[in-house]
Design an enzyme around this catalytic site. Sequence first.
Site, PDB file in Angstrom:
ATOM      1  N   SER A   1       4.239   9.665 -29.610  1.00 10.45           N
ATOM      2  CA  SER A   1       3.829   8.703 -30.622  1.00 10.45           C
ATOM      3  C   SER A   1       3.550   9.325 -31.974  1.00 10.45           C
ATOM      4  O   SER A   1       3.591   8.627 -32.983  1.00 10.45           O
ATOM      5  CB  SER A   1       2.610   7.923 -30.131  1.00 10.45           C
TER       6      SER A   1
ATOM      7  N   HIS B   1       6.915   3.374 -27.545  1.00 11.04           N
ATOM      8  CA  HIS B   1       7.651   3.498 -28.811  1.00 11.04           C
ATOM      9  C   HIS B   1       9.160   3.482 -28.634  1.00 11.04           C
ATOM     10  O   HIS B   1       9.905   3.651 -29.600  1.00 11.04           O
ATOM     11  CB  HIS B   1       7.221   4.775 -29.539  1.00 11.04           C
TER      12      HIS B   1
ATOM     13  N   LYS C   1       3.896  -3.356 -30.044  1.00 17.15           N
ATOM     14  CA  LYS C   1       4.566  -2.553 -31.076  1.00 17.15           C
ATOM     15  C   LYS C   1       5.849  -3.268 -31.498  1.00 17.15           C
ATOM     16  O   LYS C   1       5.766  -4.322 -32.106  1.00 17.15           O
ATOM     17  CB  LYS C   1       4.735  -1.143 -30.551  1.00 17.15           C
TER      18      LYS C   1
HETATM   19  C1  LIG Z   1      -0.034   2.280 -28.311  1.00 20.25           C
HETATM   20  C2  LIG Z   1       0.208   3.084 -27.089  1.00 20.25           C
HETATM   21  C3  LIG Z   1      -0.369   2.752 -25.865  1.00 20.25           C
HETATM   22  C4  LIG Z   1      -1.415   1.680 -25.752  1.00 20.25           C
HETATM   23  O1  LIG Z   1      -0.854   0.412 -25.763  1.00 20.25           O
HETATM   24  P1  LIG Z   1      -1.793  -0.809 -26.203  1.00 20.25           P
HETATM   25  O2  LIG Z   1      -1.044  -2.010 -25.743  1.00 20.25           O
HETATM   26  O3  LIG Z   1      -1.908  -0.712 -27.683  1.00 20.25           O
HETATM   27  O4  LIG Z   1      -3.092  -0.641 -25.510  1.00 20.25           O
HETATM   28  C5  LIG Z   1      -0.003   3.473 -24.760  1.00 20.25           C
HETATM   29  N1  LIG Z   1       0.869   4.506 -24.844  1.00 20.25           N
HETATM   30  C6  LIG Z   1       1.406   4.880 -26.013  1.00 20.25           C
HETATM   31  C7  LIG Z   1       2.355   6.031 -26.047  1.00 20.25           C
HETATM   32  C8  LIG Z   1       1.095   4.190 -27.175  1.00 20.25           C
HETATM   33  O5  LIG Z   1       1.602   4.572 -28.338  1.00 20.25           O
END
Ligand SMILES: *Cc1c(COP(=O)(O)O)cnc(C)c1O
Length: 388
Positions: free
Chosen positions: A180, A208, A239
């Site tokens: 990330s 991602h 996302k």
């Molecule tokens: C954002 C993210 C999460 C968490 O997901 P949410 O739905 O925001 O709780 C988990 N793993 C990665 C790699 C992330 O970037």
Amino acid sequence: MAGLVEGLAAGLAALGREGLVRTRRVAEAREGATLGSESGRLVDFSSNDYLGLSTHPALAAAAHAAIDQVGTGAGASPLVSGHFRAHEEAEARFATFVGLPRALLFGSGYAANLGMLEALGGREAAIFGDRLNHACLVDGAILSRAAFTRLPHGDVGALASALERSAARVKIVATDAVFSMDGDVAPLRETLALCERHDAWLVIDDAHGIGVLGREGRGTLDHLGLASERIVYMATLGKALGGYGAFVAGHATVVEWLLQKARTYVFSTALPPACAAVATAAIGVLESPESPLRRLRGNIEHLAKRAREAGLALRPSPTAIHPLVVGEPQAAVDASQALERAGLRVPAIRPPTVPRGTSRLRLSISAAHAEADIDRLVRELAALRAVA
Ligand SMILES: *Cc1c(COP(=O)(O)O)cnc(C)c1O
């Protein structure tokens, strides 16, 4: 009591001295990739809304329709009475989209990783994770009570010898598919081969990659052409898919086990039905001729080209995430503030999110950016001698 508060105040003061205090800003309005706030309008290069779907009319219409039909909250956990038609449909649609037999909707990616690792792990298990894995994969491993080994980033050799040495009854390898804060893709093909050899689960967090990589944005498994019954696949809805929530998908028996056992599924209120309806609508947009994915890919190529011309040290990445490592936290903050004065929101990412000495600017590219926005970003970055 005063002593307890003083302890926290001293901790906050220490963060301040290290340049690690974070602040929120209140966003008042959003139009495409532009955020309006008290301090004016900023072109946003910090969001994970990679396809601009969070403001897509089809997703908003799906949310409105679901709310009109069944209201705003699910009212109970899924196993009690909180599992609605919208959840059922979204799970089926998502499983087909990513090419796996069955999917289960969780409240968030964080909750999904905690619940899944805890349900698959336990005292007799061993979990092996990349050192740059997202915090919730780390926390899930700790919560599971399994023996937990953190491995050097992307080091398939280190994973091979750790698996070789382990005598655990259940082995689990857990990794981000796209890291990330770095935007690199994990060596999943080699990792899967090791999991086959050592009979381990492979837990993949595609927060991602979903919506960004693969045909029609089907994610990193499709991008790399990977399929295996030992893959337990997690993707978030918050996302690129423009909503909120997460899925875990995989072998039907794994999913049934999680439905029975994952504590963040069993003991938590089901996702609002509108969020499930938004997920289904997002997949509909991705599968349609109007998908914004081509625009995102064009923007990623445009950034790479302009950065090359300007001599910026960006590593090539097929993802939407492009870090510029600056070093010290304060330098990253100074650069971020200078960009903000120029009308661009580019976050400074500091420890503990990234290792010490690697504070950085994290550029997130979206289908909602215009090429002119990216030109402006590169011009301003080149003007900042500290990072150029
Ligand atoms: C954002 C993210 C999460 C968490 O997901 P949410 O739905 O925001 O709780 C988990 N793993 C990665 C790699 C992330 O970037």
